[in-house]
Design a protein around this motif. Structure first.
Motif, short mmCIF file in Angstrom:
data_model
loop_
_atom_site.label_atom_id
_atom_site.label_comp_id
_atom_site.label_asym_id
_atom_site.label_seq_id
_atom_site.Cartn_x
_atom_site.Cartn_y
_atom_site.Cartn_z
N PRO A 1 0.82 -1.22 0.00
CA PRO A 1 0.00 0.00 0.00
C PRO A 1 0.86 1.26 0.00
CG PRO A 1 -0.81 -1.58 1.61
CD PRO A 1 0.49 -2.13 1.10
N MET A 2 0.25 2.37 -0.39
CA MET A 2 0.96 3.65 -0.49
C MET A 2 1.59 4.01 0.85
SD MET A 2 1.35 5.49 -3.20
CE MET A 2 -0.16 5.21 -4.08
N ILE A 3 2.91 4.12 0.87
CA ILE A 3 3.61 4.39 2.12
C ILE A 3 3.74 5.89 2.33
CG2 ILE A 3 4.89 2.22 1.86
CD1 ILE A 3 7.38 3.88 1.23
N SER A 4 3.86 6.27 3.61
CA SER A 4 4.03 7.68 3.97
C SER A 4 5.39 7.95 4.59
CB SER A 4 2.93 8.11 4.95
OG SER A 4 2.95 7.28 6.11
N ALA A 5 6.05 6.89 5.08
CA ALA A 5 7.38 7.06 5.69
C ALA A 5 8.13 5.74 5.56
CB ALA A 5 7.27 7.48 7.15
N LEU A 6 9.46 5.84 5.53
CA LEU A 6 10.31 4.66 5.37
C LEU A 6 11.59 4.87 6.16
CD1 LEU A 6 10.83 1.93 3.90
CD2 LEU A 6 11.88 3.25 2.06
N SER A 7 12.04 3.79 6.83
CA SER A 7 13.26 3.89 7.64
C SER A 7 14.00 2.57 7.58
CB SER A 7 12.89 4.22 9.09
OG SER A 7 14.04 4.20 9.92
N GLU A 8 15.33 2.64 7.45
CA GLU A 8 16.17 1.45 7.44
C GLU A 8 16.77 1.27 8.83
OE1 GLU A 8 19.55 -0.45 4.52
OE2 GLU A 8 19.83 1.61 5.21
N ASP A 9 16.63 0.04 9.40
CA ASP A 9 17.17 -0.16 10.74
C ASP A 9 18.59 -0.71 10.70
OD1 ASP A 9 17.01 -2.87 10.14
OD2 ASP A 9 15.33 -3.29 11.47
N SER A 10 19.10 -1.06 11.87
CA SER A 10 20.49 -1.50 11.97
C SER A 10 20.72 -2.86 11.32
CB SER A 10 20.90 -1.56 13.44
OG SER A 10 20.08 -2.50 14.15
N GLN A 11 19.64 -3.62 11.06
CA GLN A 11 19.77 -4.93 10.42
C GLN A 11 19.44 -4.87 8.93
OE1 GLN A 11 20.73 -7.56 12.53
NE2 GLN A 11 20.94 -5.87 14.00
N SER A 12 19.38 -3.66 8.38
CA SER A 12 19.06 -3.41 6.96
C SER A 12 17.62 -3.78 6.61
CB SER A 12 20.04 -4.16 6.03
OG SER A 12 21.36 -3.69 6.23
N ASN A 13 16.77 -3.91 7.61
CA ASN A 13 15.35 -4.11 7.35
C ASN A 13 14.71 -2.76 7.01
OD1 ASN A 13 15.49 -6.91 8.16
ND2 ASN A 13 15.56 -6.17 10.27
N LEU A 14 13.70 -2.78 6.15
CA LEU A 14 13.03 -1.54 5.73
C LEU A 14 11.66 -1.47 6.38
CD1 LEU A 14 13.91 -1.53 1.90
CD2 LEU A 14 15.12 -0.41 3.79
N TRP A 15 11.52 -0.54 7.30
CA TRP A 15 10.25 -0.33 8.00
C TRP A 15 9.48 0.78 7.30
CZ3 TRP A 15 8.87 -3.27 12.29
CH2 TRP A 15 9.88 -4.10 12.80
N TYR A 16 8.20 0.56 7.06
CA TYR A 16 7.40 1.56 6.36
C TYR A 16 6.06 1.76 7.06
CZ TYR A 16 5.26 -2.64 4.34
OH TYR A 16 4.65 -3.86 4.16
N ALA A 17 5.56 2.98 6.96
CA ALA A 17 4.25 3.33 7.53
C ALA A 17 3.25 3.55 6.40
CB ALA A 17 4.35 4.58 8.39
#
Length: 956
Positions: free
Chosen positions: A547-563
């Motif tokens: 779905p259309m994301i509004s925010a994205l962040s890469e964590d220390s394990q290179s995982n991509l978290w999105y809202a």
């Protein structure tokens, strides 16, 4: 060999799965859902809990037996309306219950409704007048044992036997398939084949109540007492269990507990909620009124089929979601909205709207609250470690933190966050309320260097690459070039769209050390050489089905978290491949901080997520039931006159037939999914009435009215809070047609139609024959009538001809009469002339004539007189006048009978339009006499002066 190895793998995997699945987290608190009495509509106290094979929950309540299916509560009171103190569900699905002077069982009837069968009726009331409270029920070796203080009632094969207490029973327990009773005089007794055998060295507990007995090892039994604490019975010896858990029970008293998958012990308390400890007595969790329970007195605890906890409280019921990979730090830990978190020097720090708080990372979280860092009481947007120094971006400025307090205010302006400047070692840039500032790392820590001139807008969303500082402000992007001395921005460019295809900027983030610009899930990078934005196809492809994301962040394990849509998801990276994980985070929907995606991944077991009401802890390695499909039930099927209840362990009901008069049906749905009930949704379809499945909804009721006759199938699916859908649950029923559309009615209609057709056909044939007969008669009649009419017409024609002949003759006569009248009038005139001549001859003096002339004159006179005297024309005239005007004279005489013949003649002459002079001559009267005669005639006819006499006569 292969079989042995396979068995080893299966055993190992099963044990590993159970171990992980049964994990009770010691960080944070699980989600707790409280049910108040005004919600379940029954008594305050709940003494015992059970669950059937369909997942329905049952509670022994002060007002009876409570049933909860995830959607609705139902109450089933005992016949004597006493409280239920215990319950037990056996393998057949019977729900055995016990109360005061009453015990028996509930079982489903043929329509799924729970009906009560009393077993206390088998008790001889002459011998046992008071049964007292039934406190425990056990299903033991094909027996159902109801235990009261004075005796135990054993029900087997439809018969009831009694086991009397040596002195007085306290409670009873089943441990390792052995049944134990506590007697206040004999100690703990084992029940074997109808007899009681005391356990050695157990009388030492006679002066206290035992509320629980559990096996925690081979030949090792944990004994839970009300006031004296916890004991271990091993090798026929009772010893105190000197652990943290024992200290808790001694302080708060215990009312028993439960075992979670042979690894953890739940201990209920009278004064302080529950604790969960391991088999070594170490407390893992402590949940009380300050940490989410509505009441501190826990009467009973129960582990359900998903390893979640149900607590029967002295006032209400609580559900503890232990199987979730999430635990929470909320109001009970004295923290509020969390914008960032970080671990530094053995402490967990969180930036909140009230300041920065911290907790010792290595100590137990179960009791302590977070402490406020002195000097940070204000909105804190970020907390981060910069070159080993903890820096807070606070409303009061850039703050250095050490030892639980602010050690230095680096700059007094409010800040959002800090990032290192590429190619400038030791230099950092901070986003503050007036734009951006430069900081430098020195031997004395981070110091403020200068405010960057030329730009005064601020935002928490900014990144730096080797060439530019990029800032996302509202929906625009700013590209800014720092001067070499970092004192000002040498160039600033505002960008409203990356390409002609997309307008506005979605998010700005750095992934794998590179700055990306996202719009509508398309990711772009910037080429400084070509001065353009180009799309990264791989990253865009990765987010294609997201779905259309509004925010994205890469964590220390290179995982991509999105809202997205106030929800959270993550692309977990493993072996350079991403796996999209969304389902577990649906429980956080609506609780994420808007425009501040805060995810702090310490390791796969410890991931912290900032929420509007605290901090969530997520263990990505904790296997749980989020991937299991939920079950959907059509809980009840109602129609006027009856209700069928489903999901109560009854056999499947088939051949449901409803009369047409009851074609108003109502369904209720349920799912034994108790985690995050507010996010459980249902979808349904009634075939063939509905063309498609309904939209997902929290509503668990559906009604249909005025259904036509026919076969119907109701399908229901459920979707849990993790977005997992169940298989469809179905029920088939038939609505009978109304009597006038019934099959027999149609048969009757068919037979009636055949009879009617046959009857009508015969009647038509008879009618045709009659019609032919009558037609023949009618034709004969018409022929005769026609013949008679022809004869009559012929006769009439002959008469007409006769009449015409007579009329013609009459006309001829009349014409002759008219001609004769005319001639007679001429004769009259001639005679008049002759009379005149005679008068003239008389005037001649014959004496003066000679004899011959005198003779001739005399002869002429005589000849004329003779002619006049012998002329009968006048009489003929009168006769003919009367013949011509006979009809007129007749009508006039009929209308005026008093009229005289003389007046009739006058009328005739007037009708013939004769002048007064002519009439006078004919009637041989003077003209005056004619006028007088006319006057008398008018008077007799009744005419006034204005009316015309001749016109009146012509109208007669």
């Amino acid at each position: 060999m292969k079989l042995t190895k396979s068995y080893f793998y299966i055993t190992f995997f099963t044990l590993f799965t159970i171990t992980i699945y049964a994990q009770v987290k010691d960080i944070g608190l699980p989600d707790v859902r409280n049910y108040k009495r005004n919600e379940y509509k029954a008594g305050t106290q709940n003494w015992n809990i059970g669950q059937d094979k369909n997942g329905n929950m049952y509670f022994a309540n002060n007002n009876g037996l409570l049933q909860f299916d995830g959607s609705s509560w139902r109450k089933y009171p005992l016949p004597n309306l006493t409280s239920v103190r215990c319950l037990k569900i056996d393998d057949s699905g019977k729900i055995f219950v016990g109360g005061y002077n009453e015990f028996g069982y509930f079982n489903s009837d043929n329509k799924g409704k729970l009906k009560y069968t009393s077993l206390s009726q088998y008790v001889d009331k002459n011998k046992i007048k008071i049964i007292d409270f039934i406190w425990k029920i056990h299903s033991f070796k094909n027996q159902i044992i109801f235990q009261s203080f004075a005796r135990a009632y054993i029900f087997k094969n439809g018969k009831l036997s009694i086991l009397k207490a040596p002195k007085r029973f306290q409670f009873s327990f089943v441990v390792n398939n052995k049944l134990y009773f506590q007697d206040v005089e004999k100690g703990i007794l084992e029940y074997k084949e109808g007899k009681l055998y005391p356990l050695p060295n157990t009388t030492s507990l006679n002066n206290t109540e035992i509320w629980g007995m559990y096996a925690i090892g081979k030949n090792k039994t944990l004994i839970i007492t009300l006031e004296k604490g916890l004991f271990i019975y091993e090798n026929n010896i009772i010893t105190p269990w000197n652990t943290d858990a024992n200290n808790f029970v001694k302080k708060n008293n215990s009312l028993g507990g439960a075992i979670i998958n042979n690894k953890f012990i739940v201990l209920n308390s009278v004064l302080d909620g529950i604790i969960i400890c391991d088999f070594g007595g170490k407390i893992i969790q402590h949940i009380n009124q300050n940490k989410g329970l509505q009441n501190n007195t826990v009467l009973t605890s129960f582990r359900d089929n998903k390893n979640n906890l149900w607590l029967g409280l002295d006032n209400g019921i609580a559900f503890v979601n232990e199987s979730s990979p999430f635990t929470y730090f909320g109001f009970s830990y004295d923290i509020s909205t969390v914008y960032a978190s970080v671990i530094h020097q053995g402490n967990l720090y969180v930036a909140t709207n009230q300041g920065v708080f911290y907790h010792d990372w290595n100590s137990n979280f179960k009791q302590d609250v977070f402490k406020l860092v002195e000097g940070t009481t204000a909105q804190s947007w970020n907390v981060q470690v910069i070159d080993g120094e903890l820096i807070c971006a606070n409303n009061r400025g850039a703050l250095a933190i050490n030892g639980g307090k602010v050690t230095k205010i680096i700059d007094s302006k409010g800040y959002f966050g800090f990032k290192q400047i590429p190619n400038h070692s030791g230099f950092y840039i901070g986003s503050n309320y007036d734009g951006f500032a430069v900081f430098e790392k020195t031997s004395n820590g981070l110091v403020f260097r200068n405010q960057i001139l030329g730009f005064d807008k601020s935002s928490n969303s900014f990144e730096l690459d080797e060439n530019y500082l990029w800032l996302k402000k509202d929906e625009s992007l700013y590209r800014m070039l720092l001067s070499d001395n970092l004192s000002r921005f040498s160039s600033i460019k505002k960008i409203d769209r990356l390409t002609s295809k997309f307008k506005n900027i979605g998010s700005l983030q750095k992934i794998d050390g590179k700055v990306y610009f996202q719009v509508s899930n398309h990711f772009y990078k910037y080429s400084n050489e070509q001065d353009l934005f180009y799309e990264d196809a791989n990253l865009t492809r990765l987010f294609k089905n997201i779905p259309m994301i509004s925010a994205l962040s890469e964590d220390s394990q290179s995982n991509l978290w999105y809202a997205f849509d106030e929800s959270l998801g993550v692309l977990m990276k493993k072996n350079n491949k991403y796996t999209n994980v969304v389902a577990p985070f649906s429980n956080l929907t609506g609780n994420l901080v808007s425009n501040y995606l805060s995810v702090n991944t310490i390791d796969p077991n410890n991931i912290f997520i900032g929420l509007t009401d605290g901090l969530a802890h997520y263990n990505s390695n904790l296997l749980n039931n989020v991937s299991n499909k939920p079950k959907a039930f059509i809980r009840s099927f109602s129609f006027p006159g009856d209700t069928i209840v489903l999901g109560n362990n009854q056999n499947k009901i088939e051949n449901i037939r409803i009369p047409y008069a009851s074609n108003h049906v109502r369904f209720t749905f349920s799912s034994p999914t108790y985690e995050n009930l507010e996010n459980v949704q249902f979808s349904y379809q009634l075939e063939p009435f509905d063309d498609r499945w309904s939209n997902w909804s929290n509503i668990s009721i559906k009604e249909y009215t005025n259904l036509r006759e026919g076969d119907y199938t109701m399908n229901v699916k459920v979707r849990n809070s993790n977005g997992i859908q169940s298989e469809a649950s179905t029920i088939t029923f038939t609505i009978s047609p109304p009597w006038y559309r019934h099959f027999l009615a149609y048969m009757f209609y068919f037979i009636f139609c055949l009879i009617a057709i046959y009857t009508i056909s015969n009647r038509i044939k008879i009618k045709i024959r009659k019609n032919k007969y009558y037609e023949t008669i009618e034709q004969r009649r018409l022929y005769l009538e026609k013949e008679s009419r022809i004869r009559q017409e012929q006769y009439d024609l002959e008469k007409e001809i006769e009449k015409l002949k007579n009329d013609k003759l009459q006309i001829k006569i009349l014409a002759k009469d008219k001609e004769l009248v005319s001639n007679s009038l001429q004769v009259v005139k001639k005679n008049k002339i002759l009379n005149g001549i005679i008068h003239k001859l008389k005037e001649i003096d014959v004496e003066a004539l000679d004899d011959s002339t005198k003779f001739q004159v005399s002869k002429l006179n005589k000849s004329i007189v003779k002619e006049v005297n012998t002329d009968k024309s006048w009489k003929d005239l009168e006769k003919h006048i009367k013949n011509v005007h006979f009809e007129f004279l007749k009508r006039l005489k009929e209308k005026y009978p008093t009229i005289s013949p003389r007046e009739l003649d006058l009328s005739t002459y007037l009708l013939m339009n004769m002048s007064t002079k002519e009439i006078a001559e004919i009637m041989n009267i003077s003209t005056g006499g004619v006028e007088l005669a006319r006057y008398r005639l008018r008077k007799k006819l009744g005419l006034n002066k204005k009316e015309n006499l001749i016109g009146f006569l012509m109208n007669i």
